[in-house]
Design an enzyme around this catalytic site. Structure first.
Site, PDB file in Angstrom:
ATOM      1  N   THR A 136       0.819  -1.207   0.000  1.00 33.06           N
ATOM      2  CA  THR A 136       0.000   0.000   0.000  1.00 33.06           C
ATOM      3  C   THR A 136       0.857   1.264   0.000  1.00 33.06           C
ATOM      4  OG1 THR A 136      -1.465   1.279   1.435  1.00 33.06           O
ATOM      5  CG2 THR A 136      -0.112  -0.332   2.516  1.00 33.06           C
ATOM      6  N   ASP A 137       0.264   2.356  -0.471  1.00 36.19           N
ATOM      7  CA  ASP A 137       0.960   3.654  -0.417  1.00 36.19           C
ATOM      8  C   ASP A 137       1.034   4.195   1.009  1.00 36.19           C
ATOM      9  OD1 ASP A 137      -1.739   4.325  -0.078  1.00 36.19           O
ATOM     10  OD2 ASP A 137      -1.780   5.839  -1.654  1.00 36.19           O
ATOM     11  N   GLU A 138       0.239   3.585   1.926  1.00 34.90           N
ATOM     12  CA  GLU A 138       0.169   4.143   3.281  1.00 34.90           C
ATOM     13  C   GLU A 138       1.488   4.002   4.040  1.00 34.90           C
ATOM     14  OE1 GLU A 138      -3.511   3.414   5.358  1.00 34.90           O
ATOM     15  OE2 GLU A 138      -4.570   3.057   3.495  1.00 34.90           O
ATOM     16  N   TYR A 162      -1.964  -0.417  10.983  1.00 38.17           N
ATOM     17  CA  TYR A 162      -2.057  -1.088   9.683  1.00 38.17           C
ATOM     18  C   TYR A 162      -0.841  -0.775   8.814  1.00 38.17           C
ATOM     19  CZ  TYR A 162      -3.327  -1.636   4.748  1.00 38.17           C
ATOM     20  OH  TYR A 162      -3.309  -1.951   3.403  1.00 38.17           O
ATOM     21  N   LYS A 166       2.190  -3.211   7.377  1.00 36.18           N
ATOM     22  CA  LYS A 166       2.489  -3.393   5.950  1.00 36.18           C
ATOM     23  C   LYS A 166       3.927  -2.964   5.664  1.00 36.18           C
ATOM     24  CE  LYS A 166       0.181  -4.598   3.009  1.00 36.18           C
ATOM     25  NZ  LYS A 166      -0.164  -5.961   2.469  1.00 36.18           N
TER      26      LYS A 166
HETATM   27  P1  NAD Z   1      -9.440  -7.487   2.222  1.00 42.55           P
HETATM   28  O1  NAD Z   1      -9.426  -7.189   3.682  1.00 42.55           O
HETATM   29  O2  NAD Z   1     -10.675  -7.226   1.426  1.00 42.55           O
HETATM   30  O3  NAD Z   1      -9.065  -9.019   1.986  1.00 42.55           O
HETATM   31  C1  NAD Z   1      -8.054  -9.670   2.682  1.00 42.55           C
HETATM   32  C2  NAD Z   1      -8.199 -11.167   2.439  1.00 42.55           C
HETATM   33  O4  NAD Z   1      -7.138 -11.834   3.142  1.00 42.55           O
HETATM   34  C3  NAD Z   1      -9.516 -11.754   2.959  1.00 42.55           C
HETATM   35  O5  NAD Z   1     -10.075 -12.618   1.998  1.00 42.55           O
HETATM   36  C4  NAD Z   1      -9.099 -12.514   4.206  1.00 42.55           C
HETATM   37  O6  NAD Z   1      -9.936 -13.632   4.478  1.00 42.55           O
HETATM   38  C5  NAD Z   1      -7.688 -12.934   3.863  1.00 42.55           C
HETATM   39  N1  NAD Z   1      -6.855 -13.157   5.052  1.00 42.55           N
HETATM   40  C6  NAD Z   1      -6.732 -12.351   6.136  1.00 42.55           C
HETATM   41  N2  NAD Z   1      -5.893 -12.905   7.030  1.00 42.55           N
HETATM   42  C7  NAD Z   1      -5.463 -14.078   6.485  1.00 42.55           C
HETATM   43  C8  NAD Z   1      -4.568 -15.092   6.920  1.00 42.55           C
HETATM   44  N3  NAD Z   1      -3.951 -15.007   8.103  1.00 42.55           N
HETATM   45  N4  NAD Z   1      -4.342 -16.138   6.100  1.00 42.55           N
HETATM   46  C9  NAD Z   1      -4.970 -16.229   4.896  1.00 42.55           C
HETATM   47  N5  NAD Z   1      -5.842 -15.306   4.447  1.00 42.55           N
HETATM   48  C10 NAD Z   1      -6.077 -14.237   5.236  1.00 42.55           C
HETATM   49  O7  NAD Z   1      -8.196  -6.691   1.644  1.00 42.55           O
HETATM   50  P2  NAD Z   1      -8.015  -6.007   0.205  1.00 42.55           P
HETATM   51  O8  NAD Z   1      -8.554  -4.631   0.274  1.00 42.55           O
HETATM   52  O9  NAD Z   1      -8.448  -6.949  -0.828  1.00 42.55           O
HETATM   53  O10 NAD Z   1      -6.431  -5.884   0.176  1.00 42.55           O
HETATM   54  C11 NAD Z   1      -5.610  -6.941  -0.348  1.00 42.55           C
HETATM   55  C12 NAD Z   1      -4.153  -6.529  -0.233  1.00 42.55           C
HETATM   56  O11 NAD Z   1      -3.941  -5.301  -0.945  1.00 42.55           O
HETATM   57  C13 NAD Z   1      -3.701  -6.266   1.196  1.00 42.55           C
HETATM   58  O12 NAD Z   1      -2.395  -6.773   1.336  1.00 42.55           O
HETATM   59  C14 NAD Z   1      -3.712  -4.751   1.320  1.00 42.55           C
HETATM   60  O13 NAD Z   1      -2.754  -4.311   2.250  1.00 42.55           O
HETATM   61  C15 NAD Z   1      -3.347  -4.338  -0.099  1.00 42.55           C
HETATM   62  N6  NAD Z   1      -3.853  -3.022  -0.539  1.00 42.55           N
HETATM   63  C16 NAD Z   1      -5.181  -2.704  -0.384  1.00 42.55           C
HETATM   64  C17 NAD Z   1      -5.638  -1.478  -0.869  1.00 42.55           C
HETATM   65  C18 NAD Z   1      -7.093  -1.097  -0.763  1.00 42.55           C
HETATM   66  O14 NAD Z   1      -7.451   0.029  -1.152  1.00 42.55           O
HETATM   67  N7  NAD Z   1      -7.989  -1.960  -0.344  1.00 42.55           N
HETATM   68  C19 NAD Z   1      -4.750  -0.578  -1.479  1.00 42.55           C
HETATM   69  C20 NAD Z   1      -3.399  -0.956  -1.610  1.00 42.55           C
HETATM   70  C21 NAD Z   1      -2.964  -2.182  -1.143  1.00 42.55           C
HETATM   71  P1  TYD Z   2     -10.785   3.835   4.081  1.00 38.22           P
HETATM   72  O1  TYD Z   2     -11.712   3.405   2.998  1.00 38.22           O
HETATM   73  O2  TYD Z   2     -10.922   3.219   5.434  1.00 38.22           O
HETATM   74  O3  TYD Z   2      -9.312   3.660   3.501  1.00 38.22           O
HETATM   75  P2  TYD Z   2      -7.884   4.187   4.127  1.00 38.22           P
HETATM   76  O4  TYD Z   2      -8.079   4.611   5.516  1.00 38.22           O
HETATM   77  O5  TYD Z   2      -7.049   2.960   4.004  1.00 38.22           O
HETATM   78  O6  TYD Z   2      -7.451   5.306   3.211  1.00 38.22           O
HETATM   79  O7  TYD Z   2     -10.947   5.400   4.255  1.00 38.22           O
HETATM   80  C1  TYD Z   2     -10.721   6.282   3.178  1.00 38.22           C
HETATM   81  C2  TYD Z   2     -10.817   7.683   3.733  1.00 38.22           C
HETATM   82  O8  TYD Z   2     -12.168   7.929   4.121  1.00 38.22           O
HETATM   83  C3  TYD Z   2      -9.973   7.910   4.974  1.00 38.22           C
HETATM   84  O9  TYD Z   2      -9.450   9.224   4.933  1.00 38.22           O
HETATM   85  C4  TYD Z   2     -10.960   7.768   6.109  1.00 38.22           C
HETATM   86  C5  TYD Z   2     -12.257   8.258   5.500  1.00 38.22           C
HETATM   87  N1  TYD Z   2     -13.487   7.641   6.026  1.00 38.22           N
HETATM   88  C6  TYD Z   2     -14.571   8.443   6.441  1.00 38.22           C
HETATM   89  O10 TYD Z   2     -14.499   9.684   6.392  1.00 38.22           O
HETATM   90  N2  TYD Z   2     -15.700   7.829   6.919  1.00 38.22           N
HETATM   91  C7  TYD Z   2     -15.802   6.468   7.013  1.00 38.22           C
HETATM   92  O11 TYD Z   2     -16.850   5.961   7.493  1.00 38.22           O
HETATM   93  C8  TYD Z   2     -14.700   5.654   6.566  1.00 38.22           C
HETATM   94  C9  TYD Z   2     -14.772   4.157   6.634  1.00 38.22           C
HETATM   95  C10 TYD Z   2     -13.582   6.287   6.079  1.00 38.22           C
END
Ligand code: NAD
Ligand code: TYD
Length: 355
Positions: A136-138, A162, A166
């Site tokens: 992630t970019d975070e 989080y 990461k």
């Molecule tokens: P998500 O929370 O929707 O899915 C995570 C999945 O991992 C789930 O299916 C869960 O059951 C599985 N999981 C959790 N713990 C586990 C374990 N111990 N063993 C096996 N499986 C396990 O997450 P996402 O949003 O799909 O993100 C996927 C990846 O991409 C993550 O590594 C996250 O850090 C990264 N990422 C997410 C975003 C975003 O915007 N959602 C952006 C950049 C990077």
């Molecule tokens: P989120 O989807 O949780 O992603 P991340 O925190 O990983 O960027 O949140 C996106 C942005 O939206 C973040 O600045 C927090 C804000 N947010 C709200 O304002 N209200 C909400 O209910 C949630 C879940 C997030």
């Protein structure tokens, strides 16, 4: 050939698996999908693959070394694409333990299993093998309004449990390459949105709450900025890096689309006004400012020039096209939404926002 995907029942992982098996290049390459099915894992995301022999689902934990060893020995994948993680910042604030366990210890376990497997491969297979870490970019921390976007060379400054977990996993991946020569690739991507997004994250939460006539909780002043990428573009970026990325390199992935949270929420409301007008009036009436997230990062932005320069990848969707598809998807899939809502999602919402 086969690939092993971890976390392939989650939001991004399931989109990746579906797109992989639908793509002309990889449609004949089966996926072993290892997922623990935590609250975020949802097999309904993969319904389209029911009975499809190219998708082998294994319920299991990435901390289970014996299981991973067995899957690697049995299926001999040419790559591991590692999505599995705890991914929600708010949950990491109220309970960081699971993040350390899965994101740090789980990645360590997977790296060790991959290293043992890769070391024993024949030379050709060893050369071809890749461990792709999805991050992630975070990890780069928070930008000021006039800072340039995050480049791959930015220092790591994670601010939430989080992002710290990461960042730790990214460092492990880097070290396993540097020390042991494991052929790794890392992508650091901005905020994704699209189908199958669990409604605890901003965009899907706003859609499902609006449709239910519930408040749309905006943290703080709503002026926090994120870069938003349509999830299918993230999946295509991972395929691109897996196919042509230089081993040991990091690629930032983003949508060239910085927006303030409040503008995201207003965009979602305007689309719903158009596609599913409410008898109660415009959905924006439901916007409710609530207490800010502790340690809330102000701004993320991604400089995605490296992946474009080296590999020719750019997002296919603009935010306007991607968000329209996303809102339409939620309107078209009320069953998915109601099944998700009847699960542990409910408990989380009441814990986070009060009943
Ligand atoms: P998500 O929370 O929707 O899915 C995570 C999945 O991992 C789930 O299916 C869960 O059951 C599985 N999981 C959790 N713990 C586990 C374990 N111990 N063993 C096996 N499986 C396990 O997450 P996402 O949003 O799909 O993100 C996927 C990846 O991409 C993550 O590594 C996250 O850090 C990264 N990422 C997410 C975003 C975003 O915007 N959602 C952006 C950049 C990077
Ligand atoms: P989120 O989807 O949780 O992603 P991340 O925190 O990983 O960027 O949140 C996106 C942005 O939206 C973040 O600045 C927090 C804000 N947010 C709200 O304002 N209200 C909400 O209910 C949630 C879940 C997030």
């Amino acid at each position: 050939m086969t690939i092993l995907v971890t976390g392939g029942a989650g939001f991004i992982g399931s989109n990746f698996v579906l797109d992989w098996l639908a793509s002309p290049e990889y449609r004949d390459e089966p996926v072993i999908n290892l997922d623990a099915l935590t609250y975020a894992g949802n097999l309904e995301n993969l319904k389209a693959l029911q009975g499809d022999a190219r998708h082998i689902f294994v319920k299991g934990d990435i901390c289970d070394r014996a299981l991973i060893d067995r899957l690697l020995a049995e299926h001999k994948p040419r790559a591991i694409v590692h999505f599995a993680a705890e991914s929600h910042v708010d949950r990491s604030i109220s309970g960081p333990g699971a993040f350390m366990k899965t994101n740090v210890e789980g990645t360590f376990t997977l790296l060790e299993a991959a290293r043992a497997y890769w070391s024993a491969l024949a030379e050709d297979a060893k050369q071809a093998f890749r461990f792709h870490h999805v991050s992630t970019d975070e990890v780069y921390g928070s930008l000021k309004a006039d800072d340039p976007p995050f480049a791959e060379t930015n220092p790591y400054e994670p601010n939430s449990p989080y992002s710290a977990s990461k960042a730790a996993s990214d460092h492990l991946v880097r070290a396993w390459h540097h020390t042991y020569g494991l052929p790794v690739l890392t992508t650091n991507c901005s905020n994704n949105y699209g189908p199958y997004h669990f409604p605890e994250k901003l965009i899907p939460l706003m859609i499902v709450n609006a449709l239910a006539g519930k408040p749309l909780p905006v943290y703080g002043d709503g002026q926090q900025i994120r870069d938003w990428l349509y999830v299918k573009d993230h999946a295509s970026a991972i395929r691109t890096v897996l196919a042509g990325g230089r081993v040991g390199e990091v690629y930032n992935v983003g949508g060239w689309n910085e927006m303030a949270n409040i503008d995201i929420v207003k965009t979602v409301c305007a689309l719903l006004d158009e596609l599913r007008p409410s008898a109660g009036g415009p959905y924006a009436r439901l916007i409710t400012y609530v207490k800010d997230r502790p340690g809330h990062d102000r701004r993320y932005a991604i400089d995605a020039r490296k992946i474009e320069r080296e590999l020719g990848w750019r997002p296919a969707e603009t935010f306007a096209t991607g968000i329209r598809k996303t809102v339409q998807w939620y309107l078209d899939n009320p069953e998915w939404v109601s099944h998700v809502q009847s699960g542990s999602y409910r408990d989380w919402v009441s814990q986070q926002y009060g009943s």
